[in-house]
Write a protein that holds these residues in place. Sequence first.
Motif, PDB file in Angstrom:
ATOM      1  N   MET A   1      -4.698  -9.939 -10.755  1.00 29.40           N
ATOM      2  CA  MET A   1      -4.458  -9.625 -12.153  1.00 29.40           C
ATOM      3  C   MET A   1      -3.231  -8.741 -12.267  1.00 29.40           C
ATOM      4  SD  MET A   1      -5.307 -10.055 -15.220  1.00 29.40           S
ATOM      5  CE  MET A   1      -4.904  -9.324 -16.771  1.00 29.40           C
ATOM      6  N   LYS A   2      -2.577  -8.711 -13.407  1.00 26.46           N
ATOM      7  CA  LYS A   2      -1.418  -7.888 -13.616  1.00 26.46           C
ATOM      8  C   LYS A   2      -1.786  -6.421 -13.454  1.00 26.46           C
ATOM      9  CE  LYS A   2       0.876 -11.571 -14.651  1.00 26.46           C
ATOM     10  NZ  LYS A   2       1.862 -12.143 -13.736  1.00 26.46           N
ATOM     11  N   LYS A   3      -0.831  -5.623 -12.961  1.00 32.73           N
ATOM     12  CA  LYS A   3      -1.109  -4.234 -12.644  1.00 32.73           C
ATOM     13  C   LYS A   3      -0.996  -3.310 -13.840  1.00 32.73           C
ATOM     14  CE  LYS A   3       0.459  -4.765  -7.872  1.00 32.73           C
ATOM     15  NZ  LYS A   3       1.414  -4.290  -6.836  1.00 32.73           N
ATOM     16  N   GLN A   4      -0.303  -3.732 -14.876  1.00 32.08           N
ATOM     17  CA  GLN A   4      -0.088  -2.871 -16.021  1.00 32.08           C
ATOM     18  C   GLN A   4      -0.254  -3.647 -17.326  1.00 32.08           C
ATOM     19  OE1 GLN A   4       3.930  -1.699 -14.736  1.00 32.08           O
ATOM     20  NE2 GLN A   4       3.269   0.421 -14.943  1.00 32.08           N
ATOM     21  N   GLU A  23      -5.288  -0.843 -25.309  1.00 36.32           N
ATOM     22  CA  GLU A  23      -6.066   0.179 -24.601  1.00 36.32           C
ATOM     23  C   GLU A  23      -7.347  -0.411 -24.021  1.00 36.32           C
ATOM     24  OE1 GLU A  23      -8.677   4.129 -25.708  1.00 36.32           O
ATOM     25  OE2 GLU A  23      -6.956   3.638 -26.980  1.00 36.32           O
ATOM     26  N   GLU A  24      -8.033  -1.231 -24.806  1.00 31.43           N
ATOM     27  CA  GLU A  24      -9.279  -1.832 -24.325  1.00 31.43           C
ATOM     28  C   GLU A  24      -9.017  -2.801 -23.170  1.00 31.43           C
ATOM     29  OE1 GLU A  24     -12.312  -0.950 -25.041  1.00 31.43           O
ATOM     30  OE2 GLU A  24     -11.468   0.580 -26.365  1.00 31.43           O
ATOM     31  N   LEU A  25      -7.928  -3.575 -23.246  1.00 33.62           N
ATOM     32  CA  LEU A  25      -7.585  -4.468 -22.139  1.00 33.62           C
ATOM     33  C   LEU A  25      -7.335  -3.676 -20.866  1.00 33.62           C
ATOM     34  CD1 LEU A  25      -5.132  -7.013 -23.836  1.00 33.62           C
ATOM     35  CD2 LEU A  25      -7.546  -7.361 -23.280  1.00 33.62           C
ATOM     36  N   HIS A  30      -9.072  -1.737 -15.609  1.00 30.94           N
ATOM     37  CA  HIS A  30      -8.771  -0.543 -14.807  1.00 30.94           C
ATOM     38  C   HIS A  30      -7.281  -0.497 -14.448  1.00 30.94           C
ATOM     39  CE1 HIS A  30     -13.108  -0.063 -14.474  1.00 30.94           C
ATOM     40  NE2 HIS A  30     -13.185  -1.297 -14.002  1.00 30.94           N
ATOM     41  N   MET A  31      -6.448  -0.750 -15.455  1.00 33.02           N
ATOM     42  CA  MET A  31      -5.009  -0.803 -15.258  1.00 33.02           C
ATOM     43  C   MET A  31      -4.314   0.310 -16.029  1.00 33.02           C
ATOM     44  SD  MET A  31      -4.300  -4.904 -15.502  1.00 33.02           S
ATOM     45  CE  MET A  31      -5.366  -5.115 -16.917  1.00 33.02           C
ATOM     46  N   GLU A  32      -3.099   0.593 -15.624  1.00 34.37           N
ATOM     47  CA  GLU A  32      -2.307   1.575 -16.343  1.00 34.37           C
ATOM     48  C   GLU A  32      -1.876   0.991 -17.689  1.00 34.37           C
ATOM     49  OE1 GLU A  32       1.188   4.375 -14.907  1.00 34.37           O
ATOM     50  OE2 GLU A  32       1.974   2.385 -15.374  1.00 34.37           O
ATOM     51  N   TYR A  81      -7.985   7.509 -22.889  1.00 27.96           N
ATOM     52  CA  TYR A  81      -7.773   6.709 -21.680  1.00 27.96           C
ATOM     53  C   TYR A  81      -6.704   7.402 -20.830  1.00 27.96           C
ATOM     54  CZ  TYR A  81      -7.172   2.697 -18.613  1.00 27.96           C
ATOM     55  OH  TYR A  81      -7.106   1.870 -17.517  1.00 27.96           O
ATOM     56  N   PRO A  82      -7.119   8.237 -19.867  1.00 27.25           N
ATOM     57  CA  PRO A  82      -6.172   9.057 -19.113  1.00 27.25           C
ATOM     58  C   PRO A  82      -5.093   8.277 -18.363  1.00 27.25           C
ATOM     59  CG  PRO A  82      -8.420   9.836 -18.790  1.00 27.25           C
ATOM     60  CD  PRO A  82      -8.524   8.525 -19.515  1.00 27.25           C
ATOM     61  N   LEU A  83      -5.375   7.028 -18.024  1.00 26.28           N
ATOM     62  CA  LEU A  83      -4.398   6.253 -17.255  1.00 26.28           C
ATOM     63  C   LEU A  83      -3.356   5.645 -18.206  1.00 26.28           C
ATOM     64  CD1 LEU A  83      -3.887   5.540 -14.290  1.00 26.28           C
ATOM     65  CD2 LEU A  83      -5.134   3.409 -14.652  1.00 26.28           C
ATOM     66  N   THR A  84      -2.732   6.526 -18.977  1.00 27.78           N
ATOM     67  CA  THR A  84      -1.752   6.112 -19.982  1.00 27.78           C
ATOM     68  C   THR A  84      -0.479   6.903 -19.806  1.00 27.78           C
ATOM     69  OG1 THR A  84      -3.513   5.653 -21.595  1.00 27.78           O
ATOM     70  CG2 THR A  84      -1.284   5.874 -22.457  1.00 27.78           C
ATOM     71  N   ARG A  85       0.653   6.250 -19.978  1.00 22.15           N
ATOM     72  CA  ARG A  85       1.925   6.968 -19.969  1.00 22.15           C
ATOM     73  C   ARG A  85       2.812   6.439 -21.093  1.00 22.15           C
ATOM     74  NH1 ARG A  85       6.247   4.570 -16.945  1.00 22.15           N
ATOM     75  NH2 ARG A  85       5.640   2.591 -15.981  1.00 22.15           N
ATOM     76  N   LEU A  86       3.863   7.198 -21.387  1.00 22.64           N
ATOM     77  CA  LEU A  86       4.738   6.891 -22.510  1.00 22.64           C
ATOM     78  C   LEU A  86       6.185   6.798 -22.043  1.00 22.64           C
ATOM     79  CD1 LEU A  86       5.398   6.748 -25.629  1.00 22.64           C
ATOM     80  CD2 LEU A  86       5.581   9.247 -25.532  1.00 22.64           C
ATOM     81  N   GLU A  87       6.882   5.790 -22.531  1.00 20.95           N
ATOM     82  CA  GLU A  87       8.328   5.703 -22.369  1.00 20.95           C
ATOM     83  C   GLU A  87       8.935   5.422 -23.729  1.00 20.95           C
ATOM     84  OE1 GLU A  87      10.086   3.344 -19.324  1.00 20.95           O
ATOM     85  OE2 GLU A  87       8.483   3.753 -17.875  1.00 20.95           O
ATOM     86  N   GLN A  88      10.117   5.992 -23.966  1.00 20.45           N
ATOM     87  CA  GLN A  88      10.781   5.789 -25.245  1.00 20.45           C
ATOM     88  C   GLN A  88      12.171   5.212 -25.022  1.00 20.45           C
ATOM     89  OE1 GLN A  88       9.749   8.693 -28.394  1.00 20.45           O
ATOM     90  NE2 GLN A  88       9.261  10.094 -26.737  1.00 20.45           N
TER      91      GLN A  88
END
Length: 283
Positions: A1-4, A23-25, A30-32, A81-88
């Motif tokens: 499965m895709k990693k992100q 987020e639910e996906l 269990h992906m970032e 969902y802690p396994l979250t990051r942000l890019e702008q």
Amino acid sequence: MKKQIVVSIDPMNIKQNVIDYAEELARIGHMELLIYSVQGMPLLSQADGALTSPGIEYVPGVVEEVERFTTALFEKVKQRYPLTRLEQGLGFQTSSTIGKMEEMEGSESGSCMLVMPKTSDHGWWDNMVGTTETAVAAEVSCPVLFVPEGVEFRGITRIMYLADAQSLSDGRYKGFRFLKTFAEMHSAQVVVGFIFDPENSGLNQTKLGEAMDAFKASLPLQFTHEYRFFLHNSFEEILQMAGITHTDIVAFPFRESSVLERFFDHEITRMLVLKADMPVLVF
């Protein structure tokens, strides 16, 4: 499965249901989750009325304000969902998103699945000229899920894979390997909708029956339902059937088409993207 799972957003027009869907996906797989926020650049015109050009004055404080707003949104999602990051990013959403996905596909982080809001309409102009959705679908190499406004994630139990002579003729069945893994992750049933063109007697069409048999024989799973559509069945009728059968996602390989082709014909994969009132997954 895709990693992100990547969700591309316009911070000036955020669709919360799309962020929640992504987020639910990510949570189920269990992906970032990467929130990629594309900030457009509001430019000031010159005092003499001349047109602006890149690098000239920007509206003071707008970029900083949007960044603060986006960061606050990110922090709320990260709490859930802690396994979250942000890019702008800066620029147009279409080109920035395509560039970002190309960058990620070529990195060591591996490939990913992109989630985007479906905001454009299905009018003649959008079909001819194209939209953010159709441009991204045509350019990126990863699967892209377009989520219409108001659609909420309620689980995925049934996915319809659309196939025709063109998508079956090369024997590659584009996207089906990903779709199988994606369906298994959600314990979803995959059904197949075959699209026929009875007026076309070309080689691909006349061998559609053979291609269908080969397709079925090669599948790593057995499906119990299939649907037969014809080209006179409009995209509305396909979506209507999907709704009647409680389909959660309609999936299909996206076709490239010229402006001339779009002028004389409503190319079905583009129109499904533009018309859809349910999530569509394109490869």
